[in-house]
Design an enzyme around this catalytic site. Structure first.
Site, mmCIF file in Angstrom:
data_model
loop_
_atom_site.group_PDB
_atom_site.id
_atom_site.type_symbol
_atom_site.label_atom_id
_atom_site.label_comp_id
_atom_site.label_asym_id
_atom_site.label_seq_id
_atom_site.Cartn_x
_atom_site.Cartn_y
_atom_site.Cartn_z
ATOM 1 N N GLY A 1 112.412 59.356 51.022
ATOM 2 C CA GLY A 1 112.564 60.761 50.648
ATOM 3 C C GLY A 1 111.310 61.540 51.006
ATOM 4 O O GLY A 1 110.488 61.075 51.801
ATOM 5 N N ASP A 2 111.156 62.725 50.405
ATOM 6 C CA ASP A 2 110.001 63.518 50.849
ATOM 7 C C ASP A 2 108.657 62.947 50.435
ATOM 8 O O ASP A 2 107.639 63.217 51.057
ATOM 9 C CB ASP A 2 110.128 65.010 50.502
ATOM 10 C CG ASP A 2 110.509 65.254 49.067
ATOM 11 O OD1 ASP A 2 111.087 66.342 48.799
ATOM 12 O OD2 ASP A 2 110.246 64.392 48.210
ATOM 13 N N ARG B 1 105.858 51.831 44.874
ATOM 14 C CA ARG B 1 104.948 52.989 44.886
ATOM 15 C C ARG B 1 103.607 52.460 45.373
ATOM 16 O O ARG B 1 103.276 51.301 45.176
ATOM 17 C CB ARG B 1 104.759 53.537 43.458
ATOM 18 C CG ARG B 1 105.963 54.281 42.936
ATOM 19 C CD ARG B 1 105.682 54.906 41.571
ATOM 20 N NE ARG B 1 106.767 54.622 40.638
ATOM 21 C CZ ARG B 1 106.602 53.917 39.525
ATOM 22 N NH1 ARG B 1 105.429 53.442 39.207
ATOM 23 N NH2 ARG B 1 107.648 53.696 38.734
ATOM 24 N N GLY C 1 119.267 63.518 40.113
ATOM 25 C CA GLY C 1 119.075 64.579 41.078
ATOM 26 C C GLY C 1 117.652 65.110 41.089
ATOM 27 O O GLY C 1 117.321 65.973 41.904
ATOM 28 N N ARG C 2 116.821 64.565 40.221
ATOM 29 C CA ARG C 2 115.427 65.026 40.112
ATOM 30 C C ARG C 2 115.434 66.530 39.836
ATOM 31 O O ARG C 2 115.836 66.979 38.786
ATOM 32 C CB ARG C 2 114.664 64.693 41.407
ATOM 33 C CG ARG C 2 113.307 64.093 41.137
ATOM 34 C CD ARG C 2 112.511 63.706 42.364
ATOM 35 N NE ARG C 2 112.895 64.344 43.593
ATOM 36 C CZ ARG C 2 112.114 64.400 44.680
ATOM 37 N NH1 ARG C 2 110.895 63.870 44.645
ATOM 38 N NH2 ARG C 2 112.519 64.959 45.790
ATOM 39 N N GLU D 1 134.068 71.542 32.962
ATOM 40 C CA GLU D 1 134.108 72.875 32.377
ATOM 41 C C GLU D 1 132.914 73.677 32.876
ATOM 42 O O GLU D 1 133.020 74.829 33.245
ATOM 43 C CB GLU D 1 133.982 72.717 30.859
ATOM 44 C CG GLU D 1 134.599 73.813 30.056
ATOM 45 C CD GLU D 1 136.098 73.760 30.155
ATOM 46 O OE1 GLU D 1 136.661 72.663 30.125
ATOM 47 O OE2 GLU D 1 136.718 74.825 30.290
ATOM 48 N N GLY E 1 112.504 55.994 45.833
ATOM 49 C CA GLY E 1 113.649 55.492 45.065
ATOM 50 C C GLY E 1 114.646 54.892 46.027
ATOM 51 O O GLY E 1 114.898 55.464 47.081
ATOM 52 N N ASP F 1 119.196 62.108 46.119
ATOM 53 C CA ASP F 1 119.107 63.483 45.619
ATOM 54 C C ASP F 1 119.617 64.577 46.554
ATOM 55 O O ASP F 1 119.864 65.687 46.114
ATOM 56 C CB ASP F 1 117.644 63.794 45.225
ATOM 57 C CG ASP F 1 117.120 62.826 44.172
ATOM 58 O OD1 ASP F 1 115.921 62.535 44.181
ATOM 59 O OD2 ASP F 1 117.932 62.356 43.342
ATOM 60 N N ASP G 1 118.089 66.437 48.522
ATOM 61 C CA ASP G 1 117.274 67.651 48.480
ATOM 62 C C ASP G 1 116.299 67.725 49.645
ATOM 63 O O ASP G 1 115.224 68.307 49.531
ATOM 64 C CB ASP G 1 116.493 67.706 47.156
ATOM 65 C CG ASP G 1 115.635 66.462 46.941
ATOM 66 O OD1 ASP G 1 114.848 66.427 45.970
ATOM 67 O OD2 ASP G 1 115.766 65.506 47.737
ATOM 68 N N VAL H 1 118.459 50.380 62.789
ATOM 69 C CA VAL H 1 117.151 50.418 63.437
ATOM 70 C C VAL H 1 116.911 49.107 64.186
ATOM 71 O O VAL H 1 116.531 49.107 65.361
ATOM 72 C CB VAL H 1 116.024 50.639 62.393
ATOM 73 C CG1 VAL H 1 114.665 50.399 63.016
ATOM 74 C CG2 VAL H 1 116.111 52.036 61.814
ATOM 75 N N VAL H 2 117.140 48.008 63.517
ATOM 76 C CA VAL H 2 116.905 46.694 64.122
ATOM 77 C C VAL H 2 117.757 46.489 65.365
ATOM 78 O O VAL H 2 117.263 46.115 66.428
ATOM 79 C CB VAL H 2 117.185 45.572 63.098
ATOM 80 C CG1 VAL H 2 117.194 44.207 63.773
ATOM 81 C CG2 VAL H 2 116.140 45.605 61.992
ATOM 82 N N ARG H 3 119.037 46.752 65.273
ATOM 83 C CA ARG H 3 119.919 46.469 66.407
ATOM 84 C C ARG H 3 119.745 47.453 67.557
ATOM 85 O O ARG H 3 119.912 47.089 68.723
ATOM 86 C CB ARG H 3 121.369 46.419 65.932
ATOM 87 C CG ARG H 3 121.555 45.248 64.935
ATOM 88 C CD ARG H 3 122.843 44.572 65.011
ATOM 89 N NE ARG H 3 122.833 43.356 64.201
ATOM 90 C CZ ARG H 3 123.907 42.830 63.654
ATOM 91 N NH1 ARG H 3 125.091 43.413 63.812
ATOM 92 N NH2 ARG H 3 123.818 41.706 62.951
ATOM 93 N N THR I 1 117.636 58.898 50.214
ATOM 94 C CA THR I 1 117.453 59.264 48.816
ATOM 95 C C THR I 1 118.796 59.773 48.309
ATOM 96 O O THR I 1 119.535 60.404 49.058
ATOM 97 C CB THR I 1 116.397 60.372 48.641
ATOM 98 O OG1 THR I 1 116.515 60.913 47.311
ATOM 99 C CG2 THR I 1 116.625 61.514 49.625
#
Lengths: 324, 324, 324, 324
Positions: free
Chosen positions: B102-103, B72, B171-172, B188, B11, B128, B130, B23-25, B126
């Site tokens: 992500g993972d 994917r 948040g999956r 609340e 995602g 999330d 997590d 990363v590039v620089r 990601t």
């Protein structure tokens, strides 16, 4: 006129507070006592009426929502309810009213005026922009920009994954918000109640997306005859039968009703509020203060409710041409 | 090491572009040729690999989405697919990879490393939050603030109408976004997968709302065991049986994945990106570069995927105490 | 007409990209080859002219700045310079031009048309809103909202410390931005070039601030005859001689020129861009495509430059009445 | 402890209201009467002390500024002034205090505790992030993001005109805001008080800007030893002697002090506020409740004021490497 009251009613819209502020300060400027009715027509019936001062509206110009709250009122639809309301107003010596809301509010106001002769002027407070007698309603510009910011974020994720996103926006039975967002968001299509939506045309177009245009945004007005965002997405997915295309839908919902009002909404709200009070002083009644072509105009409630505003033809053409 | 590649996968998350830029620089700073793989593992298999330069990443630090796209890849789950990918990389002389995702991304990276020994370091991209091995993931802060701005707008309209709003956030299977939004939005209740949600307690509390607290916001993480925002709203409405209370639900959806990254996300993305490249130079591999307690740490992929991060106890207490 | 070109010039304004996009896609829709000239008139002289396609303008509708850049051109002010420019255009077979900019841009365009007969239509791209022939210029709404968001933030800190803040906004020699911000920001005073600023009146009013109105915002247009924000603050501080009052000044500066364009600016930019191309096709020339009272109108460059638009009287009254 | 009070002091910071809210509701949760002192130490001396309730802090979590106001107090610097303050507090039966502010506030608090033994705990409320005992101060994240949004807008206009922009940000004597903005804004250089600024290096670099990097942003912390943004710009312009380069400067000013707090600031403010009250209950005193490495810690005022926090080395390297 020595005492007037103001209230907000119907769906809330950003800019209502700026309008209340303009009403209060214009009244004070003209040495009129100004009262705030909380909870709309319901509050009127319950006598929820309090004196307001200049400081009552300090620091609210930039806030969404309405400090006078809003509520539906079943009782106000009955003659008894309205009689009670009139009694409460008379008790306080209220001689004129400013009603900030949409055509539901104005329908009640018109009836109230016809029954009791209470001078009442409206200000167009609703995000739908579907009220005749004003080019724009208070809250419309903010709602469009809120939806547009959301669409800009969706565009990021749509482009990252080559997805086709259906985005449902508010508008009740009109396509104003959808069209403005459609243009501003660079949408592929916009589906609105005012024009017949041809799903086959949409499907054909999606089949032929340019190689470099692998992601698309389709804006759907909640009142479109083919359904809301989710329903339409499923219909299109059905017809397209393309496993390669990835569909998602987002219903923007109530975020479109809140948030700080934009500059246009604060200025429009201020002009209408000031015009409503000065209209009462000039003897205007049973009408709405709006802005048409840059000028304040007073339009009879009957026309505000009865007549309709057409979508701008140019805008519809724009969407078609600019999405190639 | 003379040639490395970078890609984004899973995602998308705001800050991925800032990470690519770092990363590039950093690679160029250390005189390493840097290549960008588009469309994640799928692009790797298809040889969608292009040389990148300093100007390739100009003006992208503030943009959401990812210029290298994401996808994917069913093929990468197969040994044949991964063999093809390795062949394409070898063809180009790629000696190391930075994988931003992500993972799901790290699971693929770990397998790839074990099969071919290609040095690969991950950056936690990601929304999330997590992933074990970093206090925050790239994109989390932005997603939380996006959801929070939406909740602030909903608060305006909830207060205007004395409504109870259920707001579903992403948040999956984790409640991180929900908890931060819950605290920041003055909710609340917050319903998250990590703790058992007691609907009866919610109902009891809504029954006893203070007179002056007539509107409420309840934040629901999409992975809560009682369902999403809409499902939970109906369950609560059922149990409450109170015609006087007005319920609405909003599912924030994909706006949480886009938009310009916040300052924290840009800085975190930059640090992780720089650390990933310098990690490869130092011989780190099969791990993720994250930031824990302000310091860069390298955590084996196995731990990132396998171990879990508990929600902050203090945060959960905060919601309970501050919503009185 | 088979080949046209487009360029941006003068101070940049948010929405210029949306305008370029509309020009490009409208041209393509009508099967016209479209070329982009970078760096304005300077680029024209240097032959910095490139073919553009539909994808050239993908994903730019929401971006501030201009992908065609902008530059001042001393050379274009000379007959030799303009001769070179015309030669370059003829070389490419350009038969018509869309010029997006302010009256500096239109002055050059008018001269160019008079000398060479090259059909040229303008689009009003400037944040100042001081161009005759259009109710609003592209970029004005965004600049006003940017300034307003800044004023909202200043309001927070002014209220916290009971301070009087002078805020200087852009506008060159006009007070449009100042007035809109003044109303929307609930300012005490607005000082603009179009009306004589009476500092004694300001001083008198500050002396008598209501007890509950201990903080104030005064908006100053950069072109006011009494000076900029800083100069005026010192003059007022001088006259007031009140150690109890705490003064601060903020000059908003160039943030007002950037940022994502608002919905209104994207729609206006799109309409003007489309109208400019379709105007060229219909034989319009030496004029600007603007929007007045919701309709597209073509106004001769001479009038755009020569005539002036008065400030809205209602707006000036609003500031006076609503700041009590 | 049955009665405590809370106040805000020093420069205001976004998140102070969220902190006040947390203090109030945590106190009520523990059945403690909570009082708000308006106008900081000055209000303490004047007995400006009012009882607060749960509803006193409704709907303020998202607001910038502080509902308890802030003020400088010359009187509190004198023993007589502090004696008066203690008398007023004793009058009301106040047994403990939460002081939200910066090290100026804590200096006064420490002295007050030493003289009268009144338990007092601080919360770090300042945008400068220069307080020892907490990783971040309340208001820092918001100020950085505000400055960053401004820099993003300036980037648009800088790129359009190939300009070099000097942007001055706040921070008093520290470079925290400048460094975060510098990284997040992709700045060429960042000039901070903590490191020696070498203007010759800046000039050399500007001379050699890559062809495709024709615009630059240079962030200057207001406390840099070479001067503020304007002064430094002139020094560089002087040394560069390049008519081709176009310089501009923007001083962001007080917008950095206002606006709605970000998620991080709301959560941090809430944690610190709750920890301050629970600290008083546990017998903590003469210290500040801050968050270090995700955990609440209580740090003696003497250390908060006396010790300093170094800038993050990694961050300084980032700016150098990523601006190539």
């Amino acid at each position: 006129m020595k005492k007037i009251a103001v209230f907000t009613s119907g769906g809330d819209a950003p800019g209502m507070n700026a309008c209340i502020r303009a009403v209060v300060r214009t009244a004070i400027f003209h040495n009129i006592e100004i009262y705030g009715i909380s909870y709309g027509y319901d509050g009127m019936i319950n006598g929820n009426i309090k004196r307001m001062h200049s400081y009552s509206v300090s620091n609210i110009i930039q806030r969404g929502g309405t400090i006078l709250k809003s509520a539906r009122s079943e009782d106000f639809r009955t003659p008894e309810g309205r009689k009670k309301a009139f009694a409460k107003l008379t008790e306080q010596g209220i001689e004129g009213i400013v009603a900030i809301g949409g055509d539901g509010t104005f329908t009640g106001a018109k009836t109230f005026f016809e029954e009791f002769g209470m001078p009442i002027i409206g200000c167009p407070g609703t995000i739908d922009n579907d009220i005749y007698g004003t080019d724009y309603t208070i809250g419309f510009d903010t709602a469009v920009n809120t939806a547009l910011e959301a669409i800009d974020k969706i565009r990021d994720t749509a482009a990252a994954h080559d997805r086709i996103f259906f985005v449902e926006v508010m508008g009740r039975d009109s396509g104003y918000i959808a069209v403005e967002c459609g243009i501003g968001g660079g949408a592929e299509f916009v589906m609105v109640p005012e024009t017949k939506t041809d799903l086959n045309k949409v499907v054909k177009s999606l089949k032929n997306l340019r190689k470099s245009k692998s992601s698309s945004i389709i804006v759907v007005a909640e009142g479109d005859e083919e359904g809301g965002g989710e329903e339409i997405m499923h219909k299109v997915e059905e017809k397209l039968k393309d496993a390669d295309k990835d569909f998602k839908v987002t219903t923007l919902g109530h975020i479109q009703r809140g948030g700080n009002p934009t500059a246009r909404d604060r200025v429009l709200a201020s002009r209408c509020g000031m015009a409503a009070v000065e209209g009462l002083l000039k003897g205007e009644q049973n009408c709405m203060a709006g802005v048409v072509n840059g000028e304040v105009v007073y339009t009879p409630f009957a026309d505000c409710i009865g007549k309709s505003k057409a979508l701008n033809e140019d805008h519809l053409r724009l969407i078609e041409i600019l999405s190639i």
